[in-house]
Design a protein around this motif. Structure first.
Motif: not given
Length: 172
Positions: A24-25, A30-31, A36-40, A133-137
């Protein structure tokens, strides 16, 4: 007709909890984030050891939600010292409402929200809050529609990137 059931998670659910957390995360973010940041983040946030510690924490609760006996998502709520921000004793945090992609826009999130409110009322909490998250409209619109208002913000680290989560609060 759709049959909805909610079940409190136990240690026996650990592996499934890890799988649905990652799924779900990843599907949600992911888009908008580098691989790299997702994997970390995923490698740190959803290890079996970390999820086991969260499941064992007496001030946290996890609930799976099923639609027609198929796992559709889950809820994680925190009180007291389990909250991810320092809040008063009258607060309950909704840390996660995660709904699998194929079950979105079917009212599953509303069922989980209602479960969180029910728990808060049972525990005599006065407010419920969460970080988004501020971008999760889509999520911001969902929470706003359910009576949450922005009361602050905090940093959220996605790999090597610092992002901003809004803190949304609802008075019960």
């Amino acid at each position: 007709m759709t049959s909805i059931t909610i079940k409190k998670c136990s240690m026996e659910d650990l592996q499934i909890l890890q799988e649905i957390s990652i799924e779900t995360f990843r599907d949600t973010f992911k888009d908008q984030n580098s691989p790299e940041n997702m994997k970390a983040y995923l490698d740190k946030a959803y290890t079996l050891n970390k999820l086991e510690m969260e499941l064992l924490h007496t001030s946290s609760q996890f609930f799976f939600i099923y639609s027609n006996a198929e796992l559709a998502g889950y809820l994680k709520v925190n009180i007291d010292d389990a909250q991810s921000e320092e809040m008063d004793d009258a607060s309950l945090e909704i840390e996660r409402i995660y709904v699998r992609r194929k079950f979105q826009k079917q009212g599953i999130g509303k069922f989980l929200m209602n479960k969180a409110i029910e728990i808060a009322i049972e525990l005599n909490k006065k407010t419920i809050w969460l970080g988004v998250w501020e971008k999760n409209q889509n999520a911001i619109a969902f929470y706003s529609k359910n009576g949450f208002v922005k009361t602050g913000a905090h940093a959220f680290h996605m790999g090597d990137e610092e992002q901003v989560d809004y803190i949304l609060t609802k008075t019960l």
